[in-house]
Motif scaffolding. Structure first.
Motif, PDB file in Angstrom:
ATOM      1  N   GLN A   1      82.094   5.531  24.127  1.00  0.00           N
ATOM      2  CA  GLN A   1      83.116   4.689  24.744  1.00  0.00           C
ATOM      3  C   GLN A   1      82.666   3.242  24.621  1.00  0.00           C
ATOM      4  O   GLN A   1      81.577   2.888  25.086  1.00  0.00           O
ATOM      5  CB  GLN A   1      83.304   5.067  26.210  1.00  0.00           C
ATOM      6  CG  GLN A   1      84.320   4.208  26.939  1.00  0.00           C
ATOM      7  CD  GLN A   1      85.730   4.379  26.411  1.00  0.00           C
ATOM      8  OE1 GLN A   1      86.161   5.491  26.107  1.00  0.00           O
ATOM      9  NE2 GLN A   1      86.458   3.282  26.286  1.00  0.00           N
TER      10      GLN A   1
ATOM     11  N   SER B   1      89.086  -1.950  24.060  1.00  0.00           N
ATOM     12  CA  SER B   1      88.244  -0.758  24.107  1.00  0.00           C
ATOM     13  C   SER B   1      88.618   0.218  22.998  1.00  0.00           C
ATOM     14  O   SER B   1      89.776   0.264  22.564  1.00  0.00           O
ATOM     15  CB  SER B   1      88.400  -0.044  25.460  1.00  0.00           C
ATOM     16  OG  SER B   1      87.996  -0.859  26.531  1.00  0.00           O
TER      17      SER B   1
ATOM     18  N   ARG C   1      87.278   4.393  21.553  1.00  0.00           N
ATOM     19  CA  ARG C   1      86.443   5.564  21.787  1.00  0.00           C
ATOM     20  C   ARG C   1      86.244   6.300  20.467  1.00  0.00           C
ATOM     21  O   ARG C   1      87.211   6.586  19.761  1.00  0.00           O
ATOM     22  CB  ARG C   1      87.088   6.503  22.808  1.00  0.00           C
ATOM     23  CG  ARG C   1      86.210   7.676  23.214  1.00  0.00           C
ATOM     24  CD  ARG C   1      86.896   8.498  24.295  1.00  0.00           C
ATOM     25  NE  ARG C   1      86.095   9.618  24.757  1.00  0.00           N
ATOM     26  CZ  ARG C   1      85.200   9.535  25.724  1.00  0.00           C
ATOM     27  NH1 ARG C   1      84.994   8.380  26.336  1.00  0.00           N
ATOM     28  NH2 ARG C   1      84.510  10.604  26.104  1.00  0.00           N
TER      29      ARG C   1
END
Length: 128
Positions: free
Chosen positions: A82, A17, A19
């Motif tokens: 995100q 992930s 952001r």
């Protein structure tokens, strides 16, 4: 004139992930439709996601639905992206964009030509 300054991005393994954030210089940010686009080497700039003025409506490209989420904080003049479950094909330079006007149709959210202001771009690289 509005300046959009991006932060975040970098290198991540597939499945990870990241952001991204985009800060606007103007207090009238809340009147701007905001979006994220991306551009991979040798390809055209591609729509990723967009948010209406209040954030009550959001739009996503088919390839990122269910994995990416756009959010905005009008009090802080920021919009964020995100990105979860990243894939190698998500590798690109990501740009935030702002349009200082109301969009009368959903179609306009998806078009690069409808946005007046652009961030400097942020590299996102996803390794397999």
């Amino acid at each position: 004139q509005v300046q959009l300054v991006q932060s975040g991005g970098g290198l991540v393994q597939a499945g990870g992930s990241l952001r991204l954030s985009c800060a606007a210089s103007r207090r009238t940010f809340s009147t701007y439709a905001m979006s994220w686009f991306r551009q991979a080497p040798g390809k055209e700039r591609e729509f990723v996601t967009a948010s209406s003025l209040t954030g009550s409506r959001t739009f996503y490209g088919e390839s990122v639905k269910g994995r990416f989420t756009i959010s905005r904080d009008n009090a802080k003049n920021t919009v964020s992206l995100q990105m979860n479950n990243l894939k190698p094909e998500d590798t690109a330079v990501y740009y935030c964009a702002g349009a200082g006007r109301y969009f009368a149709s959903d179609y306009e959210y998806y078009q690069t030509s409808e946005y007046e202001y652009w961030g400097q771009g942020t590299q996102v690289t996803v390794s397999s």
